[in-house]
Design a protein around this motif. Sequence first.
Motif, mmCIF file in Angstrom:
data_model
loop_
_atom_site.group_PDB
_atom_site.id
_atom_site.type_symbol
_atom_site.label_atom_id
_atom_site.label_comp_id
_atom_site.label_asym_id
_atom_site.label_seq_id
_atom_site.Cartn_x
_atom_site.Cartn_y
_atom_site.Cartn_z
ATOM 1 N N THR A 49 12.614 -16.897 -15.150
ATOM 2 C CA THR A 49 11.495 -17.025 -14.536
ATOM 3 C C THR A 49 10.621 -18.537 -15.281
ATOM 4 O O THR A 49 11.505 -18.789 -17.034
ATOM 5 N N LEU A 50 9.756 -19.448 -14.630
ATOM 6 C CA LEU A 50 9.546 -20.325 -14.871
ATOM 7 C C LEU A 50 8.033 -20.142 -14.818
ATOM 8 O O LEU A 50 6.835 -19.255 -14.941
ATOM 9 N N VAL A 51 7.024 -21.107 -16.591
ATOM 10 C CA VAL A 51 6.121 -20.747 -17.132
ATOM 11 C C VAL A 51 5.328 -22.786 -17.207
ATOM 12 O O VAL A 51 6.054 -23.397 -17.336
ATOM 13 N N THR A 52 4.702 -22.097 -16.455
ATOM 14 C CA THR A 52 3.554 -23.835 -16.847
ATOM 15 C C THR A 52 2.551 -23.800 -16.067
ATOM 16 O O THR A 52 1.763 -22.381 -16.102
ATOM 17 N N LYS A 53 1.939 -24.979 -16.426
ATOM 18 C CA LYS A 53 -0.244 -25.228 -16.494
ATOM 19 C C LYS A 53 0.254 -25.458 -15.093
ATOM 20 O O LYS A 53 0.849 -25.823 -14.719
#
Length: 254
Positions: free
Chosen positions: A193-197
């Motif tokens: 999973t990738l988390v970004t703004k």
Amino acid sequence: MRACVLVLGGTGEARGLAAALAGRPGVRVVSSLAGRVSDPRLPEGEVRVGGFGGPERLAGWLREHDVRAVVDATHPFAERITASAVQATTAAAVPLLVLRRPGWRPGTGDDWHWVPSLEEAAASLTELGGRIFLTTGRQGLPAFAALDDLWFLIRTVDPPDPPLPRNARLLLDRGPYTLDGELSLMRDHRVDTLVTKDSGGTMTMAKLAAARTLGLPVVVVRRPPAPDAPTVTTVGEALAHLDTLLPPGPARPY
């Protein structure tokens, strides 16, 4: 006396605008950096590092230096600086222009999950995966600190302050990044999973393409509301707007 323009921010757009203004006769450009990065890329022209001490002091600085225009070219998530700029320019009766690069948009094959905040991003992770690539910057990491059941690969430019997630590897690095590099990084660490703004721009966009290639979900934090001020998305548009506020300079292509 040269007309003074204050450019807020150390983004690529801010540096590009400062470079264009620094070579213009009759214009004094001053760039203000927040000082949150230890070794920032400095723009052309005069540079201030560190804040002004709030909107009242910023308004005083604008009056003292007879500033003709302020350009807020900060990161799209620099809410406090933007709010201070709005208050200060209103108090000092100085025109404010916002320069914001467009946000990212999902394409074919993307599995994006939009959330309004870092806290909502953290709350969504237990349903998505167990090995998280966290790329939201060093200041928002406390929102993820209590997620002891997950493993994190955390990438920041400078070392973050605690609290941090307990099960994590910290990677200090600065873009631009490549698709091949991001694919290797995610595969090597078995990221799911990738988390970004929603920062926008091309400097860090390769991680989104890598997630698409690998079929990974992406949690995307939405941008805060835009300020009530004239807004442009490119340096050329900013220069065209400033032409209406500053002494005329030599003709130049945008």
